[in-house]
Scaffold this motif. Structure first.
Motif, PDB file in Angstrom:
ATOM      1  N   VAL A  98     -13.900 -49.390  -0.663  1.00  0.00           N
ATOM      2  CA  VAL A  98     -13.889 -48.001  -0.189  1.00  0.00           C
ATOM      3  C   VAL A  98     -12.883 -47.860   0.952  1.00  0.00           C
ATOM      4  O   VAL A  98     -12.158 -46.864   1.032  1.00  0.00           O
ATOM      5  CB  VAL A  98     -15.299 -47.550   0.233  1.00  0.00           C
ATOM      6  CG1 VAL A  98     -15.262 -46.217   0.952  1.00  0.00           C
ATOM      7  CG2 VAL A  98     -16.211 -47.463  -0.975  1.00  0.00           C
ATOM      8  N   GLY A  99     -12.801 -48.858   1.811  1.00  0.00           N
ATOM      9  CA  GLY A  99     -11.813 -48.835   2.887  1.00  0.00           C
ATOM     10  C   GLY A  99     -10.389 -48.786   2.357  1.00  0.00           C
ATOM     11  O   GLY A  99      -9.542 -48.043   2.868  1.00  0.00           O
ATOM     12  N   ARG A 100     -10.118 -49.585   1.324  1.00  0.00           N
ATOM     13  CA  ARG A 100      -8.775 -49.562   0.712  1.00  0.00           C
ATOM     14  C   ARG A 100      -8.493 -48.206   0.069  1.00  0.00           C
ATOM     15  O   ARG A 100      -7.380 -47.665   0.194  1.00  0.00           O
ATOM     16  CB  ARG A 100      -8.644 -50.695  -0.307  1.00  0.00           C
ATOM     17  CG  ARG A 100      -8.503 -52.070   0.341  1.00  0.00           C
ATOM     18  CD  ARG A 100      -8.074 -53.130  -0.665  1.00  0.00           C
ATOM     19  NE  ARG A 100      -9.031 -53.290  -1.758  1.00  0.00           N
ATOM     20  CZ  ARG A 100     -10.043 -54.159  -1.759  1.00  0.00           C
ATOM     21  NH1 ARG A 100     -10.240 -54.938  -0.715  1.00  0.00           N
ATOM     22  NH2 ARG A 100     -10.848 -54.243  -2.801  1.00  0.00           N
ATOM     23  N   LEU A 101      -9.495 -47.651  -0.622  1.00  0.00           N
ATOM     24  CA  LEU A 101      -9.307 -46.320  -1.213  1.00  0.00           C
ATOM     25  C   LEU A 101      -9.046 -45.271  -0.145  1.00  0.00           C
ATOM     26  O   LEU A 101      -8.224 -44.365  -0.328  1.00  0.00           O
ATOM     27  CB  LEU A 101     -10.542 -45.927  -2.028  1.00  0.00           C
ATOM     28  CG  LEU A 101     -10.689 -46.556  -3.404  1.00  0.00           C
ATOM     29  CD1 LEU A 101     -12.034 -46.188  -4.002  1.00  0.00           C
ATOM     30  CD2 LEU A 101      -9.559 -46.095  -4.308  1.00  0.00           C
ATOM     31  N   GLU A 102      -9.739 -45.410   0.966  1.00  0.00           N
ATOM     32  CA  GLU A 102      -9.557 -44.448   2.055  1.00  0.00           C
ATOM     33  C   GLU A 102      -8.135 -44.522   2.611  1.00  0.00           C
ATOM     34  O   GLU A 102      -7.539 -43.490   2.939  1.00  0.00           O
ATOM     35  CB  GLU A 102     -10.581 -44.745   3.157  1.00  0.00           C
ATOM     36  CG  GLU A 102     -10.749 -43.652   4.172  1.00  0.00           C
ATOM     37  CD  GLU A 102     -11.933 -43.913   5.084  1.00  0.00           C
ATOM     38  OE1 GLU A 102     -12.379 -42.946   5.723  1.00  0.00           O
ATOM     39  OE2 GLU A 102     -12.407 -45.059   5.167  1.00  0.00           O
ATOM     40  N   GLN A 103      -7.576 -45.727   2.661  1.00  0.00           N
ATOM     41  CA  GLN A 103      -6.189 -45.867   3.129  1.00  0.00           C
ATOM     42  C   GLN A 103      -5.209 -45.267   2.127  1.00  0.00           C
ATOM     43  O   GLN A 103      -4.205 -44.662   2.514  1.00  0.00           O
ATOM     44  CB  GLN A 103      -5.849 -47.342   3.354  1.00  0.00           C
ATOM     45  CG  GLN A 103      -6.536 -47.947   4.547  1.00  0.00           C
ATOM     46  CD  GLN A 103      -6.298 -49.447   4.644  1.00  0.00           C
ATOM     47  OE1 GLN A 103      -5.728 -50.051   3.735  1.00  0.00           O
ATOM     48  NE2 GLN A 103      -6.725 -50.035   5.751  1.00  0.00           N
ATOM     49  N   GLN A 104      -5.505 -45.419   0.841  1.00  0.00           N
ATOM     50  CA  GLN A 104      -4.584 -44.927  -0.192  1.00  0.00           C
ATOM     51  C   GLN A 104      -4.710 -43.417  -0.423  1.00  0.00           C
ATOM     52  O   GLN A 104      -3.719 -42.733  -0.630  1.00  0.00           O
ATOM     53  CB  GLN A 104      -4.840 -45.649  -1.510  1.00  0.00           C
ATOM     54  CG  GLN A 104      -4.503 -47.120  -1.460  1.00  0.00           C
ATOM     55  CD  GLN A 104      -4.953 -47.851  -2.709  1.00  0.00           C
ATOM     56  OE1 GLN A 104      -5.493 -47.243  -3.630  1.00  0.00           O
ATOM     57  NE2 GLN A 104      -4.748 -49.162  -2.741  1.00  0.00           N
ATOM     58  N   LEU A 105      -5.954 -42.898  -0.370  1.00  0.00           N
ATOM     59  CA  LEU A 105      -6.182 -41.498  -0.713  1.00  0.00           C
ATOM     60  C   LEU A 105      -6.360 -40.585   0.496  1.00  0.00           C
ATOM     61  O   LEU A 105      -6.345 -39.373   0.352  1.00  0.00           O
ATOM     62  CB  LEU A 105      -7.427 -41.374  -1.605  1.00  0.00           C
ATOM     63  CG  LEU A 105      -7.389 -42.127  -2.932  1.00  0.00           C
ATOM     64  CD1 LEU A 105      -8.732 -42.026  -3.631  1.00  0.00           C
ATOM     65  CD2 LEU A 105      -6.286 -41.553  -3.808  1.00  0.00           C
ATOM     66  N   GLY A 106      -6.561 -41.167   1.645  1.00  0.00           N
ATOM     67  CA  GLY A 106      -6.829 -40.371   2.834  1.00  0.00           C
ATOM     68  C   GLY A 106      -8.329 -40.178   3.002  1.00  0.00           C
ATOM     69  O   GLY A 106      -9.136 -40.553   2.153  1.00  0.00           O
ATOM     70  N   ALA A 107      -8.699 -39.590   4.112  1.00  0.00           N
ATOM     71  CA  ALA A 107     -10.124 -39.424   4.452  1.00  0.00           C
ATOM     72  C   ALA A 107     -10.643 -38.061   4.002  1.00  0.00           C
ATOM     73  O   ALA A 107     -11.220 -37.319   4.778  1.00  0.00           O
ATOM     74  CB  ALA A 107     -10.316 -39.603   5.953  1.00  0.00           C
TER      75      ALA A 107
END
Length: 95
Positions: free
Chosen positions: A21-30
């Motif tokens: 989820v942390g990696r997705l947050e970096q890729q997709l934004g918050a």
């Protein structure tokens, strides 16, 4: 597997989920969607912590101590000033 091993396995999976989820947050934004997934993952971690606490407690619940009530009649002086439920005092009339 024992309960402890199962809980440890679930903890590892949740740790992997949090990293993903942390990696997705970096890729997709918050955005809202990522925040919801993060909140759901956090709730799962809290639920697992509660499961760990429950598993650490003794397996059999402790029965409460029993109270023995005697068969002898109660002392009538206990009831001299009492009201009959819904009827009021003995020497008065209900409204």
């Amino acid at each position: 597997m024992s309960v402890h091993e199962d809980l440890t396995s679930v903890q590892r999976c949740l740790d992997d989920l949090a990293r993903s989820v942390g990696r997705l947050e970096q890729q997709l934004g918050a955005g809202l969607e990522v925040r919801r997934v993060r909140a759901d993952a956090d709730h799962l971690r809290e639920s697992l912590a509660l499961l760990r606490e429950a598993a650490a407690e003794p397996a059999a619940p402790r029965r409460p101590d029993l109270l023995t009530i005697p068969d002898t009649p109660y002392d009538k002086s206990l009831w001299t000033d009492s009201d009959d439920e819904g009827l009021g005092a003995r020497d008065r009339h209900a409204p």
